[in-house]
Design a protein around this motif. Sequence first.
Motif, short mmCIF file in Angstrom:
data_model
loop_
_atom_site.label_atom_id
_atom_site.label_comp_id
_atom_site.label_asym_id
_atom_site.label_seq_id
_atom_site.Cartn_x
_atom_site.Cartn_y
_atom_site.Cartn_z
N SER A 1 -2.24 -2.99 3.09
CA SER A 1 -3.35 -2.52 2.26
C SER A 1 -4.45 -1.86 3.10
N ALA A 2 -4.73 -2.42 4.27
CA ALA A 2 -5.79 -1.86 5.12
C ALA A 2 -5.45 -0.44 5.55
N SER A 3 -4.18 -0.21 5.90
CA SER A 3 -3.75 1.13 6.30
C SER A 3 -3.87 2.11 5.13
N GLN B 1 -5.90 1.88 2.60
CA GLN B 1 -7.32 2.12 2.34
C GLN B 1 -7.88 3.16 3.31
N ARG B 2 -7.51 3.02 4.58
CA ARG B 2 -7.95 4.02 5.56
C ARG B 2 -7.38 5.39 5.22
N GLY B 3 -6.12 5.42 4.79
CA GLY B 3 -5.50 6.68 4.41
C GLY B 3 -6.20 7.33 3.23
N ALA B 4 -6.62 6.50 2.26
CA ALA B 4 -7.36 7.03 1.11
C ALA B 4 -8.68 7.64 1.55
N GLN B 5 -9.37 6.97 2.47
CA GLN B 5 -10.62 7.50 3.00
C GLN B 5 -10.39 8.82 3.72
N HIS B 6 -9.33 8.88 4.52
CA HIS B 6 -9.03 10.12 5.25
C HIS B 6 -8.72 11.26 4.28
N PHE B 7 -7.97 10.95 3.22
CA PHE B 7 -7.59 11.98 2.26
C PHE B 7 -8.83 12.56 1.57
N VAL B 8 -9.71 11.67 1.12
CA VAL B 8 -10.92 12.13 0.43
C VAL B 8 -11.81 12.94 1.37
N THR B 9 -11.89 12.51 2.62
CA THR B 9 -12.78 13.18 3.58
C THR B 9 -12.23 14.51 4.06
N TYR B 10 -10.93 14.57 4.36
CA TYR B 10 -10.38 15.76 5.02
C TYR B 10 -9.48 16.62 4.13
N CYS B 11 -9.04 16.11 2.99
CA CYS B 11 -8.09 16.86 2.17
C CYS B 11 -8.63 17.24 0.80
N LEU B 12 -9.46 16.37 0.22
CA LEU B 12 -9.88 16.55 -1.16
C LEU B 12 -10.77 17.77 -1.36
N GLY B 13 -11.31 18.31 -0.28
CA GLY B 13 -12.12 19.52 -0.41
C GLY B 13 -11.32 20.69 -0.94
N CYS B 14 -10.02 20.73 -0.62
CA CYS B 14 -9.16 21.84 -1.07
C CYS B 14 -8.04 21.36 -1.99
N HIS B 15 -7.47 20.20 -1.67
CA HIS B 15 -6.31 19.71 -2.41
C HIS B 15 -6.70 18.57 -3.35
N SER B 16 -5.99 18.47 -4.45
CA SER B 16 -6.18 17.37 -5.38
C SER B 16 -4.97 16.44 -5.34
N ILE C 1 -6.01 2.89 -7.52
CA ILE C 1 -6.06 2.56 -6.10
C ILE C 1 -6.68 1.19 -5.89
N ALA C 2 -7.77 0.92 -6.61
CA ALA C 2 -8.44 -0.38 -6.49
C ALA C 2 -7.52 -1.52 -6.89
N VAL C 3 -6.81 -1.35 -8.00
CA VAL C 3 -5.93 -2.41 -8.50
C VAL C 3 -4.74 -2.61 -7.57
N ASP C 4 -4.08 -1.53 -7.17
CA ASP C 4 -2.88 -1.65 -6.35
C ASP C 4 -3.17 -2.19 -4.96
N LEU C 5 -4.29 -1.80 -4.38
CA LEU C 5 -4.60 -2.21 -3.01
C LEU C 5 -5.42 -3.49 -2.96
N GLY C 6 -5.75 -4.03 -4.13
CA GLY C 6 -6.51 -5.27 -4.17
C GLY C 6 -7.92 -5.12 -3.64
N VAL C 7 -8.55 -4.00 -3.97
CA VAL C 7 -9.89 -3.70 -3.48
C VAL C 7 -10.87 -3.73 -4.66
N ASP C 8 -12.05 -4.25 -4.42
CA ASP C 8 -13.07 -4.28 -5.46
C ASP C 8 -13.43 -2.85 -5.87
N GLN C 9 -13.64 -2.65 -7.16
CA GLN C 9 -13.93 -1.31 -7.67
C GLN C 9 -15.20 -0.72 -7.05
#
Length: 240
Positions: free
Chosen positions: A36-38, A40-55, A64-72
């Motif tokens: 899950s930690a990996s 979560q980091r991947g999600a952060q990387h995607f939003v920071t470096y990819c989401l500007g152009c790609h969806s 993402i919150a439910v599957d990774l067990g992260v608080d909303q």
Amino acid sequence: MKNLLLTFLLLLTMSFGVVASEEIELQEADIDLSDSASLQRGAQHFVTYCLGCHSAKHIRYLRIAVDLGVDQKKVLQEIAPEGASIYDQLHSAMNKHDAEKWFGTQPPDLSLIARSRGADWLYSYLKGYYLDPKSPTGVNNTIFADTAMPNPLWQLQGEQVTEIRKTIYGEQTELVLQEPGTLSEEEFDVFVNDLVGFLVYVGEPVQLERERIGKYVLLFLGLFLVIAYLLKKEYWQDVH
């Protein structure tokens, strides 16, 4: 007729040889969807470096919150861009008009890119950029030649150049780091692996659940096979 058949087989063999020689050896990604930690980091990387152009419009921050067990609230604070709702899909900030103006076409949605290309291909692609003065973007890629996408991770990885080295197998093209980035080679490998792992997860969020349920399905089918065999044996015991 015999000569024609031999010629056809020879051409077929040569074509297979050409395809084999053009194959590029991919680097192996180490994907663990239970980490899950990996992810979560991947999600952060995607939003920071990819989401500007790609969806990645086939998944929502809530999923993402439910599957990774992260608080909303943590997802909204650490992963989602500012102003996003937990129910939002991962939409790019770039509109279609600007995308076509700047790139000539709208960058593709990456929801299923890991399923279509494979984790190893993505991992090798993101690490395969090198400087190319002939390219409009100034870079090229060893995995996807003449790629139109600039290197989004160049500040982290640094700048690579190609070098041709002679080996016992002939000339081989290798990538050499010319200008180091902000991450070491080991840190960058982990960074890319986390990002690719997230894309693999996005491509099939239910993969772990599918594999878990699949074991019980196979067990049920095995038991049903035994029962079906015993029933068949009982019904047909008087048939000679």
